[in-house]
Structures are given as C-alpha cells and as structure tokens.
Design a protein around this motif. Structure first.
Motif, mmCIF file in Angstrom:
data_model
loop_
_atom_site.group_PDB
_atom_site.id
_atom_site.type_symbol
_atom_site.label_atom_id
_atom_site.label_comp_id
_atom_site.label_asym_id
_atom_site.label_seq_id
_atom_site.Cartn_x
_atom_site.Cartn_y
_atom_site.Cartn_z
ATOM 1 N N GLU A 1 0.818 -1.210 0.000
ATOM 2 C CA GLU A 1 0.000 0.000 0.000
ATOM 3 C C GLU A 1 0.854 1.264 0.000
ATOM 4 O O GLU A 1 0.330 2.366 -0.098
ATOM 5 N N HIS A 2 2.158 1.115 0.172
ATOM 6 C CA HIS A 2 3.038 2.280 0.220
ATOM 7 C C HIS A 2 3.729 2.474 -1.118
ATOM 8 O O HIS A 2 3.878 1.536 -1.900
ATOM 9 N N SER A 3 4.182 3.693 -1.319
ATOM 10 C CA SER A 3 4.901 3.978 -2.559
ATOM 11 C C SER A 3 6.271 3.307 -2.515
ATOM 12 O O SER A 3 6.768 2.939 -1.448
ATOM 13 N N HIS B 1 6.908 6.948 -7.192
ATOM 14 C CA HIS B 1 5.630 7.311 -6.558
ATOM 15 C C HIS B 1 4.559 6.237 -6.736
ATOM 16 O O HIS B 1 3.449 6.394 -6.269
ATOM 17 N N LYS C 1 2.485 2.911 -6.169
ATOM 18 C CA LYS C 1 2.231 2.005 -5.057
ATOM 19 C C LYS C 1 2.979 0.708 -5.336
ATOM 20 O O LYS C 1 2.891 0.164 -6.442
#
Lengths: 590, 387, 256
Positions: free
Chosen positions: C100-102, C147, C149
């Motif tokens: 869920e994070h970049s 950037h 995900k």
C-alpha cells in the motif's frame, strides 16, 4: 378399570389446560386405591375406642407401618378429625376435604368426608328418604360421595394426656412409615434430637429395616444417640460407626466439641477426643472427595455445554475463518425450535402425557435443521462475500445477530419462555454420595455423541474431505474442481446446525430468551481460541478444561469472580501459548 | 484491504492551505460561533441552537474522539479492538468519582458519602477515593487508568504476537470481564446503577446552560485537538509504519522495527485519550454505569468508524455523528426497528460500502462518469463490493 | 582462514515430527557469496528462518561475529528485529514489500537508522539520506516509479524493490531467498551482476533453484547443497555438479 378411567379423564382435562398443568399433576397425591395396610385397623380402632382406652391405644401405634398414621393423628390433634354418622347407625372416622375434586358439579363450599379406613370418600346411601342429621344432604345418584354442606360435624375430642400421646407417637411415627424417604427424614430427626429414650425404637427398626439408604441413616441416628452414652466403649464404637457412615452431623458436633477449651465441663475426654478426631478425619476426607467428584461432574457437564456451543464455532470460525457473532443467535434458534416442538407436542399429545415426554427427541432434529437453515440464509446473504475479510465478517454478523435478537423478541416476546424438561431428564441418581443429575448426564453423553458425529463427518465422509480441502486452500480446491461455494454453504450450515443442537440442550438447563445467545458467545470464542483454531480436538479439551475450572472456582469465588478469573486465566494462557493448545503452523509470512 | 494509501513520497506537509481552511472553518463554527449564538441570541430566534442541541453535539464530539481512537487502531494499525468502550467508560468512571464527591451533602442521604455508599452501609470513604476530591487528579486518572490497563493488556498481548481476530476476541473478553466486575456491588463502584445525580463541576452548577455550554466547547476543542494529534501521527514516518504493520507486520519486524512497541504505544495513547473523552462525556449525560463498557458498546463504536470510513480521520467523526443522530431519531420514531436499522447498517456498510461515507463522493463521481461514458444506461452498480 | 561471520553448528529443527533441519553445520565467511541449492523441502527456507529469529532451533548453536575481535553473539536468543539490527537482512522467497506504500516510502522505511517509536515520530530525511535513496532507486531501476504504489509493480520489479530495501538497511550479511523467481532472463542476469558486485562489502547467502543463475553467481565461490535438512556437499559449482550424490538427489529422488 377406574384407574384407567381416571387417567383418561385427567388426560382430557389436561388437553385443554395450559402447559403448567404438567407440574401440578405431579404434586397431586396418588389416590389410595390399594388395600389399606393391616395396621390401619389398629388406627381406626384407636379412634373409635372409649376415651379411657384411647391413650393406650394411641401409644400402641408406635412402630406401626402405615403412612396414614401421621396425617390422621395430626388432624385429630388439630381438631380436624370427625366421626361421620351413617344411616345404619355406625360412625366412621373421617377427615373433610373440598368436594370439588371428588364430585364434579359440587358447590365450592361443599365438602366430602374421606374415611380414615381407606382414604376414599364416604358414599351417600342409595335412599334419599330420611337423613340422620339435618345438615347432611344426600344426592340422588347412588354411588356419589356423601356431600356435607358445612362443618357442622363435631370434631373428635382430645384430652391433654391424649394430645401428649399423639405428640409422642407423631414424633416417631415416621420411623415405620412405608415410604423410605419419610422414614429417613424421621430417623434423621430423631438421631439429631438427643432423645435417648427413642433408642430402643430405632434399634428395633434396625432389625427389620431393609432399605440400605435408610439403614445408613438408622445406623447414623443410633450412633448419634449413643454419643451421650455413659460407657466409653459404646461411645468409641459410635465414633467408628459415624466415621463409617460419613456422618456430616457428627462431623459438625465433633468439631464443636474438639474446639472447646480444655477444662470446659462438656469438653470430651482424651480417649473420646482421639476417637472423634479419627472419625472426623474419615468423614471430612470422604466428603471432600465427594465434593470434588461432584464439582468435577458438574464441571464436565458445564464443559460439555460449552463444547456443544463451541463445536459449531470451531467449524465456522476454526475451519472456515468466519467470525460469526450471530452464532449465539443460531443457538437461540435451536432453543426456540425446541420450544415450538414442545408446544406442538402439548397440543397433539397433551402436557404430561407419555407422548409429550418424547418431544425432545423430535426437538433435536428440529433444532438442528432450523438453525442450519437460518445459517444457510446468513451464509448466502452475507458471509459468502466476506471469506477473505474476517474482521469485517465479525461486524456484519454482529449486525445479523442484532436483527435476529429483535426478531426473536417480536415473535416470542421479550420474556423468557418456559420449557419443561421431559420426565426422563428430571431427577438424578446418587452414587457413593455424589449426585448425578440426569439432565447433566444427558448433556455429557450428548456432547460426546456430537463430537463423535462431527469427527465422523469430517474424517469419514466425502463431504468431510471436501470441507478440509476447501478450508486449507479455497483457490486450490476450486481449481481441482471442488464446488467451493457449495462446500462453504454446507459447512456453514453444518456448523450452524450444531449451534442449534447446543441451543436445544441449553433449553433443558436454563432460561430461553431473546438475548440468551449473547451470554455464551464470548465464552465459546474463548474456548475455540484457547483450544487452537482449526483443531476440533483442541476445542474439546479447552471446553472441558474451562468448564471444569470454572465449576471448581465458582464455589470458592462466587459465580462472577470465577468467570472473570477464568477469562483472565485464558488471556494469560494465550501469553504462554499464543496458538492455543494445539496451534496450527503455517509457513507463509503472514 | 480497501484503506486508501494517501501517501505522498515526498515528506508530506501537515496541511495544505485548503486543508487548513477545511479544518479551521468548521472548528471555529462549532467551538465559537454556535456557543455565542446560543448565549446571546434571544430564545425564540431560529438561528439560536438550543441548549439541548449543544448538549447533544457535545456528546457526539466525545463519541467522535472515541471513534477516532478505534479508527487509528483499526484503520491505520490493523488492530480491531473491541475494548475501546471500556477505556471510554473507565475515564468516565474516574471523572465520575470526582463529580460524585463534588455532590457533597446535597445527595439524597445528606451525607458526605456518595448516596450508594450510604445505601450499602459504608461508614467512611474508602482511602482510594480521597484523591478524587482533586479535579486535576481525577482528570489525570481519566487518562492514566485506561492507559495503564491498555499498557498491561497490550504488553501481554503484543509481546506474544496475538493479532487479528484473536486480539479482537481477547479485547472483547477483557471488556466483558470488566463489565461483569463493575456490575457487582461489592466491587465498590455503584454496581448496576453506577454514578449519577451529579450536581456541580469546578464549583459550577451542572444543570445551568452556561456550564453545559462550556462542556460542549471543551468537547469540541478536545475533538479538534485529537484530530490534529492523530493527523500528525499518521503523517509522520510513524504513520507509514503503522500502515505497514497493518499490511504486513512480519515484514516490518524483519526491517528491524519492534512492532510490538509501536502497537503498544498507539494502543496506550489511544486508550488514554479515549478515557479523557469519557471523562468529558460523563458530566454531559449525567450518568456512568457498567452498560457503557460492554462489548456491545465497543462494537457500536466500530460501526461508527465503518460507516464513516476507516483509514481516514474524517470518516470516524462523520460516522459517530451520523449513526448517533440516526439512533436518537430511530429510538424515538420506531424503537422496535432500531436494532434492525443498526444491524442493517453493519451488514450494508460492510458489504456495499467498505470505504464508508467518505468514499461516497468518489463512488458517485465514478458512477456518474460511467453513466456519461455509456450513454444514459447504467451498466454496473458502482457500489458493488470491490474486494 | 578468517573467522566465520555466521556459524551454525549441529542445528536441528523439527516441525510436528518432520525433521526440517537435521544436524546442520554451516559457516559463512566475511565478504563471501555463498549459494545454497537443494531440492524442494531440503530445509532452505527453514534454515533462513532459524538464522533470522523467525524460528528457534531445537538443538545446536547459531552464532554471529561482526569481526574477528568481536565476541560471537548467540542468534538463537534474539528475535527478528534484534537480528536485523545486528546487520543481518533477509529477502523473502515471495516478494514482500509494503504493497500500500509507494516505492519511495518502502525504501524510506528500510533505510538504516534508529528504529525506535520516538525516532519514527520525529523522523525527517536529511540530504545524505535523500541522496542514498536516489542512488538506491537508480540501482534497482525504479526511479520512474518512485511514486507508484509498490503493490502495482510487476513481480520482477517487486523482487528488485525488495533487494533495494535490503540494501537500504546496509546489512553486513544478506540472506537472499530465490531472488530470480518470476524474472525474465535478462532481469535474472542483472540480478546476478548486482549480487556479484556486492560481494566483498557484504557477506551474502543466496538460495536458488535456477541453475544458470547459480552458475553465474557462484563464479568461483562455494556452493552448498542441502538435502533433507543437512549439508550434502560443499564445493565449487563444477565439483558440486559432478558429485554423484548430488545428481542422485536431483535426478533420482526415489531412495530416501
């Protein structure tokens, strides 16, 4: 023949009566239809004897084996015994009772006379012509009971010495009562009375007594009375006897006596003290074992209840990974299904009928099927979308549980409903002083049966194989052609049905109400978690363990603190073994 | 999972200018304008919010703080705690003790002791009650008592790596056990009836509109403050870690982070703040009893968050207000339907709107866009569950 | 010979009666790139689990010595994050990134630095760290997708990101579990080059199935063959390849 008729009449009457009638029927004294015992004649003779001979005649009744002695003498003393004059001039001793029970159609204030000789109503003579007394009216129909308008009869006289005699006889009348439980009570009372003058009577009874239970009480009573015997040898023997019969009363007395300070005039002699201590040790040891066994048994049955509830959960939660907060409500569905089945049986067979008592046999499948159906609906409408979102299945099923509770309230009302245990689940057996209630025994046996059934289904049927395949890997099972949707449905319905069975069982042990499910849901989740999720055997051990610990703690700490302690114990247990008793290992990272 | 990752790669600014406006305008409106209107407009003015309304909003604000805590744990950290109502109620009880002592001799029995103690035959105030005469002590206790309980429980649970559903069940059991305890008379906190009949706070009459207005303002300020604090927490690297723990705790562990400590920190912080909200709740509703700390209440708070939209900070506030407004309407208009409505809300949100109310505009936009693309015929239901 | 940086002696681990690791001896020397091969179920992943604190051995010792002078540290006493902080990093078999994070955040969270609660609360990137992040992004060829995900990356890209995350924490020992799985031949080759370039600075253990890849990265280094939880043989790639026992294990898996 009259007995059959009476039963039929009773049945008819009860068909219209509400449920409660089942209880009343059992309280009603059975009509005394057998031939009166031989000692009854002595009783009647004593009543009819001239006043001067009555005292002796009454005293002679001691030891007579007749259950009627006690009520008749009691009535006599209370001035409620009458001599009813008959047309032929004889007078019949009788007590009076409301007529309604014996003569249908009688006015509420009318009475009938129940003859002491046979306990049956005195019948009115066939002729209506001349009545010997103005206040006794005859009815026209020949075999009808004699109706008495009011208490115009004079009660049979008593004198002071006679009343004393009656009192003395009453005191020991129970000793020879034909009913064993009456004998036991009476003997126990005498044993505790410190009245050594009754010793010969008890010793006489000891010769003829046959019931082993009464015999034990008898020996206890004799020994208790002999505690005050001047002969130390007799006392020493009494100590031993009291130890033999595990007398609790003696234990209390011994403790009291042993606690007296040295020098107290009533303190026991050194030899007595030794005897008392030895006896006390045996008694207390025995009762500690009995209590422990009793607690263990109650714990086992409480654990079995937990197990029944948790088994369904072990399947839906443990195997399928669905947090079904409506599991408790599925259980309530089963309980209400039992209630409905009971009501159907009442309206078909009548309450208290032989047929009625088998309603529970029909209620079990009804509970299983109805809960399984409700479970099926929940699975199709809500849970099938949430197999990958366990935390959300918790929320959604909680919503379902709220709606179900409200539905119960709307259908069955907010109050608890009454469910009567069938006769074969009432009462219990006592083995070696440990009481085994039948309903508890039944729950244990039933839980064992259900566990076995679940094991069979999971391990010995094609369905079980599919279930295990799907539960281990839904996608893979689906890939190799298992119809996972169907298996999910069936599994969830099966787990729900088990909840229904638990509900049916619980209906026999406690109240059934709309919010009953909430009481058990947390406990049963704890059982599954501490047993190790996905492991039926773990659930079995955890349920029995938690149930037993709970029961053993409750007498010490009270019901709420015991429960709280168990909850904290489980939390701490999971510190030690986070995976529960039988953890399932996985090699994946999360 | 469906929680949005609104994570910009660059060090995120706390608030953009628009966001500041979006935060400050409603905050000032609620904390300043409404109370002023209430205080100075004539009673019959249609612009004037009634005393009842302010009180209701104040209650909602404390609920919103409770909901924010549930969300920080559930939406960001992945811990579905069913014990938040317990922390809320513990704060309420701690402050309730102070309020109870402040009744003084004005109780039913005209005794220095609280009424229920007189009723239960206490001769003197138990020693642990003495410090609660002090307002600062009681306020601190409202923070510390829930925090301490959360610390002990969390320390035990997180170090043995109990998580997910198991943690939910354990927190639920903890709440259940605590409620059972508080329901007992001999536990010493008023049993079933709890504490009630409060008279004054800091010397001010609790029944006066002035006092109630201040309590309302305090609640709104607390809510705004907690919102900012949580915003800061979730923006920092700490926030990224929280979400990383939610999505894959083991990976975080292998990255060298003691995840148990992170979880414990948030759990304790949230418990303490929730306790403070409970402390503000009690003087506004005038009663605290064990039914406030049942697992049911905790789950209700989870529903507020689910309805509003978890994993966002706006969602829980909207959800708390929406569900409670719905509740006060429904329990009056159709009491026997309330449970159906609440139950339906649980099921409906989980199945149809996993993102909650805050996801509604985006969903509607997508729906409208799709309508435009495909002429006027709707091709699919935009609200279908995505997962 | 130098002192081993990692040393496992007589290690056994049983899961529910299954001996996953059986009296295993393993030594890794500073700067070495060691390749571990073995058929499925040989205990490769379990071995990594034992090294990283995910599981504890039933018997045996696992020790880590930063340098010749430093005292050996018993790894069996430590948990996952303590071992990571010692400088032992692990890449998992299935790529595990924060989906869920970049990409950028994934690397930020993995950067070497204090790992405490309060450090994370008040954390700010300094310019050295920014440069380091840029360099890492370039190394794993994800500059354009910083950037994105992480969950949206391809399987191979995720593998690279995870290698990048591993490097970001600047470990002394790298434990790399099947880095080439799911990669194209070209990506695999590049991965091999990257690992070879890390040799010397880091001590590396690579578990791999792909024999072409193993041949590439072994490059004169030692290859260890695991079989049924124990070391079957150890040596240069060619020696191992021609070992009859190894051939039997890989080809004729009938006799156990």
């Amino acid at each position: 023949m009259p007995r059959l008729l009476a039963h039929l009449l009773l049945l008819l009457a009860l068909l219209a009566a509400p449920l409660r009638a089942a209880d009343e029927e059992q309280d009603e004294p059975a009509p005394e239809l057998a031939a009166p015992p031989p000692d009854r004649a002595r009783l009647v003779a004593a009543l009819l004897a001239p006043a001067a001979e009555q005292v002796a005649a009454v005293r002679a009744l001691v030891g007579a084996e007749d259950a009627a002695i006690e009520p008749v003498l009691t009535a006599w003393r209370a001035g409620e015994l009458f001599l009813v004059p008959l047309p032929d001039g004889t007078r019949v001793p009788a007590t009076l009772a409301p007529a309604a029970a014996h003569a249908p159609g009688a006015a509420p204030d009318q009475l009938v006379a129940l003859a002491v000789a046979d306990g049956r109503p005195i019948l009115a003579p066939a002729s209506t012509a001349d009545s010997p007394e103005p206040n006794v009216r005859n009815t026209n129909i020949a075999p009808a009971p004699l109706l008495i308008a009011s208490r115009q009869l004079r009660p049979l006289d008593t004198s002071a010495p006679l009343r004393r005699a009656i009192r003395d006889v009453l005191e020991v009348a129970g000793v020879s009562d034909p009913r064993p439980h009456v004998r036991r009570e009476s003997i126990a009372r005498i044993g505790q009375s410190h009245k050594t003058e009754h010793l010969p009577l008890l010793l006489a009874r000891l010769e003829v007594e046959k019931s082993s239970v009464v015999l034990r009480t008898l020996r206890e009573a004799v020994a208790l009375l002999r505690l005050s015997d001047p002969d130390p040898a007799v006392r020493a023997e009494a100590f031993v006897t009291l130890g033999d019969v595990r007398s609790l009363i003696a234990a209390a007395r011994f403790k009291e006596a042993l606690a007296l300070p040295v020098g107290d005039p009533s303190a026991p002699s050194a030899a007595d003290a030794v005897g008392m201590r030895r006896s006390l040790q045996r008694i207390e040891g025995h009762w500690a074992r009995v209590n422990f066994a009793g607690n263990l048994f109650r714990g086992l049955s409480a654990g079995s209840v937990l197990l029944l509830i948790a088994l369904g959960l072990a399947i839906t939660f443990g195997l399928m990974g669905v947090i079904n907060m409506a599991h408790g409500e599925l259980m309530v569905v089963g309980a209400y299904a039992t209630f409905v089945t009971q009501n159907i049986f009442v309206s078909v067979f009548g309450a208290g009928s032989a047929g009625f008592h088998y309603y529970f046999v029909a209620a079990l499948p009804a509970a299983f099927v109805s809960a399984a159906l409700v479970g099926l609906v929940i699975e199709r409408s809500v849970i099938q979308f949430l197999y990958k979102r366990p935390l959300e299945s918790l929320l959604a099923t909680w919503g379902v549980s709220l709606a179900l509770q409200q539905t119960f309230r709307l259908i069955f009302g907010p109050a608890n409903v009454q469910i009567n245990a069938p006769s074969w689940l009432q009462g219990g057996a006592t083995v070696a002083d440990v009481a085994f209630a039948y309903n508890r025994l039944f729950v244990i046996g039933f839980a064992a049966l259900v566990v076995f059934g679940v094991w069979l289904v999971l391990n010995r049927t094609p369905l079980g194989l599919l279930v295990r395949a799907v539960m281990q890997n839904r996608q893979m099972a689906s890939c190799i052609g298992v119809r996972t949707t169907r298996v999910n449905m069936m599994t969830f319905a099966f787990g729900s049905g088990l909840a229904g069975l638990a509900g049916a069982c619980l209906a026999q042990l406690g109240n059934v109400g709309p919010s009953m499910g909430q009481l058990h849901i947390i406990d049963s989740f704890m059982v599954v978690v501490s047993g190790g999720v996905g492991n039926i055997l773990g659930t079995v051990f955890a349920a029995l363990g938690i149930g037993t610990v709970d029961q053993v703690l409750q007498p010490v700490l009270g019901p709420v603190m015991g429960k709280i302690l168990v909850l904290f114990a489980i939390i701490l247990f999971l510190q030690w073994r986070p995976g529960g008793l039988f953890p399932t290992r996985s090699r994946s990272l999360d | 999972m469906s929680a949005p990752a609104s994570l910009s790669a660059v060090e995120p600014r706390f608030f953009t200018r628009t966001q500041w406006a979006a935060f400050l305008v409603p905050t000032l409106l609620l904390a300043l304008v409404l109370p002023l209107l209430n205080a100075f407009l004539p009673a019959d003015s249609f612009l004037r919010p009634s005393d009842f309304t302010l009180n209701l909003y104040g209650k909602y604000a404390t609920y919103a703080v409770l909901a924010l805590g549930v969300d920080l744990l559930w939406g960001y950290l992945g811990i579905l705690s069913l014990g938040q109502a317990l922390f809320f109620a513990l704060g309420g009880y701690a402050f309730g003790m102070h309020l109870l002592l402040m009744i003084g001799k004005d109780g039913q029995y005209k005794s220095d002791l609280p009424d229920y103690m007189v009723f239960l035959g206490y001769k003197a105030l138990p020693a642990h009650w003495e410090p609660f005469y002090s307002f600062p002590f009681a306020t601190a206790a409202a923070l510390i008592v829930p925090g301490l309980l959360a610390f002990v429980f969390g320390w035990l649970a997180f170090r043995s790596r109990i998580k997910g559903v198991y943690l939910s069940i354990l927190t639920q059991a903890l709440t259940y056990a605590a409620a059972l305890l508080f329901f007992r008379n001999d536990f010493g906190f008023g049993g079933n009836n709890g504490f009630t009949d409060f008279k004054r706070i800091l010397g001010a009459d609790l029944s006066s509109p002035d006092t109630r207005r201040w309590l309302y303002v305090a609640s709104v300020v607390l809510l705004a403050g907690v919102f900012l604090l949580y915003r800061w927490l979730t923006r920092a690297k700490f926030g990224h870690l929280m979400q990383a723990i939610r999505d894959g705790e083991n990976r975080v562990l292998f990255s060298g982070y003691a995840t148990a400590r992170y979880k414990l920190f948030v759990f304790v912080l949230v418990a303490a703040i929730t306790g403070l909200a409970g402390a503000l709740y009690v003087p506004q509703v005038g009663i605290i009893n064990p039914s406030e700390m049942t697992p049911e209440k905790s789950i209700e708070a989870v529903v507020w968050v689910a309805v509003g939209g978890r994993g966002t900070l706006l969602g829980p506030i909207l959800g708390a207000i929406f569900v409670n407004a719905l509740k006060s309407w429904a329990t009056r208009a159709a009491p026997e339907l309330w449970l159906y409505i609440l139950g339906g809300l649980f099921v409906g949100v989980v199945l149809l709107l996993p993102g909650g109310l805050v996801s509604l505009p985006a969903k509607l936009r997508a729906f409208v866009a799709r309508l435009r693309r495909s002429g006027d015929v709707p091709v699919a239901d935009a609200s279908k569950p995505s997962a | 010979m130098a002192h081993p940086i990692l040393q496992a002696e007589d290690v056994s681990k049983t899961y529910d009666g299954f001996r996953a690791i059986n009296a295993l001896n393993f030594y890794l020397f500073p700067g070495e790139l060691r390749t571990v091969i073995g058929p499925n179920g040989a205990g490769k992943s379990t071995f990594f689990d034992l090294l990283t604190g995910r599981a504890q051995p039933d018997t045996g010792s696992i020790k880590y010595a930063d340098s010749d002078a430093a005292p050996a540290i018993d790894l069996t006493e430590l948990n996952e994050y303590e071992i990571q902080r010692l400088g032992i990093g692990r890449k998992f078999q299935t790529p595990s990134v924060f989906a869920e994070h970049s990409v950028h955040t994934n690397l930020v969270l993995s950067l070497k630095g204090p790992r405490g609660v309060f450090a994370s609360l008040f954390h700010r990137l300094d310019s050295t760290q920014r440069d380091r992040l840029d360099a890492l992004l370039k190394l794993v060829r994800l500059e354009d997708k910083r950037h994105w995900k992480a969950g949206l990356l391809s399987h191979g890209e995720k593998q690279w990101l995870e290698i990048g995350m591993l490097l970001a924490s600047e470990p002394r020992v790298l434990l790399v579990d099947e880095p080439a799985a799911g990669m194209t031949d070209e990506e695999t080759h590049r991965t091999g080059e990257l690992l070879l370039s890390l040799r010397g600075k880091h001590s590396i253990v690579v578990v791999e199935h792909d024999m072409t890849f193993v041949k590439q990265i072994s490059d004169g280094g030692q290859v260890t063959v695991l079989h049924q939880g124990t070391v079957l043989c150890e040596g240069k790639f060619d020696e191992v390849q021609s070992n009859p026992q190894v051939r039997a294990v890989y080809l004729g898996r009938g006799k156990h």
